[in-house]
Design a protein around this motif. Structure first.
Motif, mmCIF file in Angstrom:
data_model
loop_
_atom_site.group_PDB
_atom_site.id
_atom_site.type_symbol
_atom_site.label_atom_id
_atom_site.label_comp_id
_atom_site.label_asym_id
_atom_site.label_seq_id
_atom_site.Cartn_x
_atom_site.Cartn_y
_atom_site.Cartn_z
ATOM 1 N N GLU A 54 0.823 -1.208 0.000
ATOM 2 C CA GLU A 54 0.000 0.000 0.000
ATOM 3 C C GLU A 54 0.862 1.265 0.000
ATOM 4 O O GLU A 54 0.533 2.249 -0.658
ATOM 5 C CB GLU A 54 -0.948 0.006 1.202
ATOM 6 N N GLY A 55 1.958 1.234 0.735
ATOM 7 C CA GLY A 55 2.869 2.380 0.743
ATOM 8 C C GLY A 55 3.491 2.615 -0.622
ATOM 9 O O GLY A 55 3.623 3.758 -1.076
ATOM 10 N N TRP A 56 3.875 1.542 -1.288
ATOM 11 C CA TRP A 56 4.442 1.653 -2.631
ATOM 12 C C TRP A 56 3.388 2.194 -3.614
ATOM 13 O O TRP A 56 3.685 3.012 -4.473
ATOM 14 C CB TRP A 56 4.940 0.293 -3.103
ATOM 15 N N TYR A 57 2.140 1.747 -3.498
ATOM 16 C CA TYR A 57 1.052 2.226 -4.341
ATOM 17 C C TYR A 57 0.833 3.727 -4.127
ATOM 18 O O TYR A 57 0.696 4.494 -5.086
ATOM 19 C CB TYR A 57 -0.217 1.441 -4.010
ATOM 20 N N TYR A 58 0.821 4.146 -2.868
ATOM 21 C CA TYR A 58 0.657 5.567 -2.552
ATOM 22 C C TYR A 58 1.812 6.387 -3.131
ATOM 23 O O TYR A 58 1.598 7.439 -3.741
ATOM 24 C CB TYR A 58 0.583 5.758 -1.031
ATOM 25 N N LEU A 59 3.024 5.907 -2.964
ATOM 26 C CA LEU A 59 4.197 6.604 -3.477
ATOM 27 C C LEU A 59 4.173 6.683 -5.004
ATOM 28 O O LEU A 59 4.519 7.721 -5.586
ATOM 29 C CB LEU A 59 5.469 5.903 -2.995
ATOM 30 N N HIS A 61 1.532 6.757 -6.969
ATOM 31 C CA HIS A 61 0.548 7.757 -7.382
ATOM 32 C C HIS A 61 1.018 9.171 -7.073
ATOM 33 O O HIS A 61 0.790 10.093 -7.856
ATOM 34 C CB HIS A 61 -0.808 7.490 -6.709
ATOM 35 N N ARG A 62 1.659 9.336 -5.962
ATOM 36 C CA ARG A 62 2.120 10.677 -5.570
ATOM 37 C C ARG A 62 3.244 11.175 -6.478
ATOM 38 O O ARG A 62 3.308 12.355 -6.797
ATOM 39 C CB ARG A 62 2.610 10.641 -4.119
#
Length: 67
Positions: A54-59, A61-62
């Motif tokens: 989830e952290g990688w997904y957020y990063l 997209h950001r």
């Protein structure tokens, strides 16, 4: 199948800790054979993997990596 790998990991971890003198041999045996410890470690590893994904997904997209 995951429980088998976690039990093997716990045996090696317990052996390392006993060899270094950080825990008593009896405690090392308990750690490597206790199914509750194995299940707790499996849940913790699953949560860590999910949080990493989830952290990688957020990063992604950001930073604009996900197109």
């Amino acid at each position: 199948m995951t429980l088998v790998f976690i039990r093997i990991l716990l045996r090696y971890l317990a052996a390392i800790l006993v060899t270094r003198g950080l825990i008593a041999p009896d405690l090392g045996e308990m750690i490597s054979r206790d199914p509750d410890v194995t299940m707790a470690l499996q849940v913790a590893l699953g949560a860590l993997i999910a949080a990493t994904a989830e952290g990688w997904y957020y990063l992604a997209h950001r930073c604009g990596w996900a197109k």
